[in-house]
Write a protein that holds these residues in place. Structure first.
Motif, mmCIF file in Angstrom:
data_model
loop_
_atom_site.group_PDB
_atom_site.id
_atom_site.type_symbol
_atom_site.label_atom_id
_atom_site.label_comp_id
_atom_site.label_asym_id
_atom_site.label_seq_id
_atom_site.Cartn_x
_atom_site.Cartn_y
_atom_site.Cartn_z
ATOM 1 N N LEU A 54 26.563 -10.601 -19.368
ATOM 2 C CA LEU A 54 25.188 -10.391 -18.917
ATOM 3 C C LEU A 54 24.599 -9.139 -19.575
ATOM 4 O O LEU A 54 23.485 -9.171 -20.097
ATOM 5 N N ILE A 55 25.357 -8.055 -19.586
ATOM 6 C CA ILE A 55 24.886 -6.821 -20.225
ATOM 7 C C ILE A 55 24.740 -7.052 -21.728
ATOM 8 O O ILE A 55 23.752 -6.635 -22.340
ATOM 9 N N GLY A 56 25.697 -7.737 -22.326
ATOM 10 C CA GLY A 56 25.611 -8.042 -23.755
ATOM 11 C C GLY A 56 24.388 -8.865 -24.096
ATOM 12 O O GLY A 56 23.750 -8.661 -25.133
ATOM 13 N N ALA A 57 24.029 -9.791 -23.210
ATOM 14 C CA ALA A 57 22.844 -10.631 -23.434
ATOM 15 C C ALA A 57 21.579 -9.785 -23.418
ATOM 16 O O ALA A 57 20.694 -9.954 -24.266
ATOM 17 N N LEU A 58 21.480 -8.852 -22.483
ATOM 18 C CA LEU A 58 20.300 -7.981 -22.440
ATOM 19 C C LEU A 58 20.269 -7.035 -23.631
ATOM 20 O O LEU A 58 19.214 -6.771 -24.197
ATOM 21 N N ARG A 59 21.435 -6.542 -24.038
ATOM 22 C CA ARG A 59 21.496 -5.687 -25.230
ATOM 23 C C ARG A 59 21.048 -6.480 -26.468
ATOM 24 O O ARG A 59 20.380 -5.940 -27.351
ATOM 25 N N ALA A 60 21.411 -7.760 -26.513
ATOM 26 C CA ALA A 60 20.995 -8.612 -27.636
ATOM 27 C C ALA A 60 19.475 -8.744 -27.662
ATOM 28 O O ALA A 60 18.843 -8.648 -28.726
ATOM 29 N N ILE A 61 18.863 -8.941 -26.504
ATOM 30 C CA ILE A 61 17.402 -9.034 -26.433
ATOM 31 C C ILE A 61 16.773 -7.705 -26.850
ATOM 32 O O ILE A 61 15.783 -7.686 -27.587
ATOM 33 N N GLU A 62 17.359 -6.605 -26.404
ATOM 34 C CA GLU A 62 16.848 -5.292 -26.814
ATOM 35 C C GLU A 62 16.902 -5.134 -28.336
ATOM 36 O O GLU A 62 15.971 -4.625 -28.941
ATOM 37 N N THR A 63 17.998 -5.569 -28.942
ATOM 38 C CA THR A 63 18.131 -5.485 -30.400
ATOM 39 C C THR A 63 17.031 -6.291 -31.086
ATOM 40 O O THR A 63 16.416 -5.835 -32.044
ATOM 41 N N MET A 64 16.749 -7.479 -30.549
ATOM 42 C CA MET A 64 15.730 -8.343 -31.141
ATOM 43 C C MET A 64 14.334 -7.746 -31.030
ATOM 44 O O MET A 64 13.585 -7.737 -31.997
ATOM 45 N N ILE A 65 13.976 -7.254 -29.828
ATOM 46 C CA ILE A 65 12.586 -6.824 -29.652
ATOM 47 C C ILE A 65 12.374 -5.330 -29.888
ATOM 48 O O ILE A 65 11.288 -4.934 -30.256
ATOM 49 N N CYS A 66 13.396 -4.509 -29.682
ATOM 50 C CA CYS A 66 13.225 -3.060 -29.864
ATOM 51 C C CYS A 66 13.489 -2.640 -31.306
ATOM 52 O O CYS A 66 12.881 -1.707 -31.806
ATOM 53 N N GLN A 67 14.433 -3.332 -31.954
ATOM 54 C CA GLN A 67 14.820 -2.959 -33.314
ATOM 55 C C GLN A 67 14.423 -4.005 -34.353
ATOM 56 O O GLN A 67 14.620 -3.792 -35.541
ATOM 57 N N ASN A 68 13.917 -5.147 -33.888
ATOM 58 C CA ASN A 68 13.495 -6.237 -34.765
ATOM 59 C C ASN A 68 14.599 -6.649 -35.733
ATOM 60 O O ASN A 68 14.397 -6.789 -36.932
ATOM 61 N N LYS A 69 15.801 -6.830 -35.172
ATOM 62 C CA LYS A 69 16.898 -7.318 -36.009
ATOM 63 C C LYS A 69 17.783 -8.269 -35.215
ATOM 64 O O LYS A 69 17.713 -8.311 -33.984
ATOM 65 N N ALA A 70 18.582 -9.016 -35.943
ATOM 66 C CA ALA A 70 19.457 -10.006 -35.322
ATOM 67 C C ALA A 70 20.515 -9.309 -34.465
ATOM 68 O O ALA A 70 21.075 -8.299 -34.874
ATOM 69 N N PRO A 71 20.791 -9.850 -33.280
ATOM 70 C CA PRO A 71 21.775 -9.228 -32.390
ATOM 71 C C PRO A 71 23.205 -9.631 -32.736
ATOM 72 O O PRO A 71 23.431 -10.589 -33.469
ATOM 73 N N ARG A 72 24.149 -8.887 -32.151
ATOM 74 C CA ARG A 72 25.560 -9.265 -32.244
ATOM 75 C C ARG A 72 25.779 -10.539 -31.430
ATOM 76 O O ARG A 72 25.031 -10.827 -30.495
#
Length: 145
Positions: free
Chosen positions: A113-131
């Motif tokens: 669950l935390i990894g999923a939110l971190r992935a969304i943060e990577t997508m929208i905050c950093q504009n890059k593909a998540p782990r």
């Protein structure tokens, strides 16, 4: 519980889940990870009412909800308001890409669950593909720089 990084651009979450035990576990997990859980609600109607009055960065949203409003309808309302949507459901629907940034399959671990939110943060905050996260499908479309 210690996590390597604190939330970045996603801080305020709304948990929309009709199973009280799952909602409680999700809320506890998210709070331990540093997120501000605005509320946990069990119906689409309650979610939309809260979205009208509270600033929310992202939804952790089940598709099967109490009440008459579906999870899909809630996801569309959130999307139209620029709120990130993480679907957390037994089976990701075929149209998930149209209504959410990612879909996490149930059952899932706290780390997923935390990894999923971190992935969304990577997508929208950093504009890059998540782990990659086990059980998570992401629908990342890079924004033009």
């Amino acid at each position: 519980m210690l996590f390597a990084s604190r939330p970045s651009c996603i801080k305020r979450l709304l948990v929309v889940e009709d199973d009280p035990l799952v909602a409680f576990d999700n809320e506890r997990t998210l709070k331990h990870a540093g997120y501000d859980v605005v509320a946990s609600v069990d119906s689409g109607e309650a979610a939309v009412a809260l979205l009208a009055t509270e600033p929310v960065d992202a939804l952790v949203l089940d598709l099967a909800l109490a009440g008459h409003m579906t999870g899909r309808e809630v996801a569309r309302v959130a999307r139209d308001r620029g709120i990130a949507v993480l679907l957390v459901t037994g089976k990701c629907p075929d149209d998930a890409e149209d209504i959410a940034l990612a879909c996490l399959n149930k059952p899932h671990s706290a780390a997923a669950l935390i990894g999923a939110l971190r992935a969304i943060e990577t997508m929208i905050c950093q504009n890059k593909a998540p782990r990659k996260v086990s059980g998570l499908q992401t629908y990342w479309r890079p924004e033009a720089a």
